[in-house]
Design a protein around this motif. Sequence first.
Motif, mmCIF file in Angstrom:
data_model
loop_
_atom_site.group_PDB
_atom_site.id
_atom_site.type_symbol
_atom_site.label_atom_id
_atom_site.label_comp_id
_atom_site.label_asym_id
_atom_site.label_seq_id
_atom_site.Cartn_x
_atom_site.Cartn_y
_atom_site.Cartn_z
ATOM 1 N N ALA A 66 4.090 -4.041 -24.480
ATOM 2 C CA ALA A 66 5.029 -3.314 -25.341
ATOM 3 C C ALA A 66 5.993 -3.966 -26.217
ATOM 4 N N ILE A 67 6.680 -5.211 -25.271
ATOM 5 C CA ILE A 67 7.419 -6.399 -26.349
ATOM 6 C C ILE A 67 6.568 -6.755 -27.420
ATOM 7 N N ALA A 68 5.157 -7.004 -27.331
ATOM 8 C CA ALA A 68 4.597 -7.469 -28.561
ATOM 9 C C ALA A 68 4.649 -6.370 -29.462
ATOM 10 N N ALA A 69 4.394 -5.349 -29.245
ATOM 11 C CA ALA A 69 4.532 -3.867 -30.317
ATOM 12 C C ALA A 69 5.864 -3.850 -30.783
ATOM 13 N N GLU A 70 6.953 -3.944 -29.859
ATOM 14 C CA GLU A 70 8.250 -3.869 -30.656
ATOM 15 C C GLU A 70 8.577 -5.148 -31.544
ATOM 16 N N TYR A 71 8.262 -6.358 -31.104
ATOM 17 C CA TYR A 71 8.440 -7.693 -31.805
ATOM 18 C C TYR A 71 7.917 -7.389 -33.055
ATOM 19 N N GLU A 72 6.690 -6.878 -33.113
ATOM 20 C CA GLU A 72 5.975 -6.880 -34.451
ATOM 21 C C GLU A 72 6.843 -5.623 -35.420
ATOM 22 N N THR A 73 7.383 -4.852 -34.960
ATOM 23 C CA THR A 73 8.145 -3.707 -35.619
ATOM 24 C C THR A 73 9.418 -4.581 -35.987
ATOM 25 N N PHE A 74 10.008 -5.393 -35.287
ATOM 26 C CA PHE A 74 11.502 -6.025 -35.744
ATOM 27 C C PHE A 74 10.755 -7.201 -36.785
ATOM 28 N N TYR A 75 9.636 -7.755 -36.581
ATOM 29 C CA TYR A 75 9.220 -8.833 -37.792
ATOM 30 C C TYR A 75 8.753 -8.071 -39.102
ATOM 31 N N ASN A 76 8.392 -6.732 -39.086
ATOM 32 C CA ASN A 76 7.959 -6.015 -40.138
ATOM 33 C C ASN A 76 9.301 -5.563 -40.555
ATOM 34 N N GLU A 77 10.341 -5.140 -40.201
ATOM 35 C CA GLU A 77 11.847 -4.932 -40.682
ATOM 36 C C GLU A 77 12.196 -5.868 -41.586
ATOM 37 N N ALA A 78 12.263 -7.139 -40.764
ATOM 38 C CA ALA A 78 12.767 -8.324 -41.268
ATOM 39 C C ALA A 78 12.344 -8.790 -42.519
ATOM 40 N N ASN A 79 10.685 -8.443 -42.576
ATOM 41 C CA ASN A 79 10.183 -8.934 -43.775
ATOM 42 C C ASN A 79 9.740 -7.742 -44.809
ATOM 43 N N GLU A 80 10.558 -6.662 -44.535
ATOM 44 C CA GLU A 80 10.325 -5.402 -45.466
ATOM 45 C C GLU A 80 8.869 -5.174 -45.757
#
Length: 176
Positions: free
Chosen positions: A88-102
Amino acid sequence: MVIAKKYAGSLFEVSHEQGVEESVKADLATLKTVVAADQSFHLFAEDPQVSKESRIEFVEKTFKGVDQPLMNLLKILADRKHLELIPAIAAEYETFYNEANEQQYMKVESVYALSEEEINDIGKAFIKRTGYKRLLIENIINKDLIGGIRTTIGTTVYDGSVQNNLKEIAKAVQQQ
């Protein structure tokens, strides 16, 4: 899951500050796959008879080589008996990563496999429409569409399929 999102947000923030967000993302993706497939890991992670020290030692030996922010998080998870949250942390981290990288994942459903050129054209059109800098596109064959395409970006669906057009026509006829 709120707690996984908090852990992921903190991990992304520290990883970003240290310039290791890419490698942490890659390590988390690997951990997510391994942890999800390994039933013995779940049994170990949830065993109340395993001491905190044993869990932390296990993390240090098993995951050595990961970047320090991720190792620190894994030790915290081991200490708090939350190792099962890794996927679950990995999935959420990917969301943060995608947002930061637009950037965002985009699913394009079509009746046939689209060419690279068609996928690129669709991607360019939706980049203009959504404002993302990059779309990570997956083409899925869906014969039920009859024709046209249906795209999903995040939770938003854009339906330009013949199937949807026929449903809209039928709905309009029924209302009259």
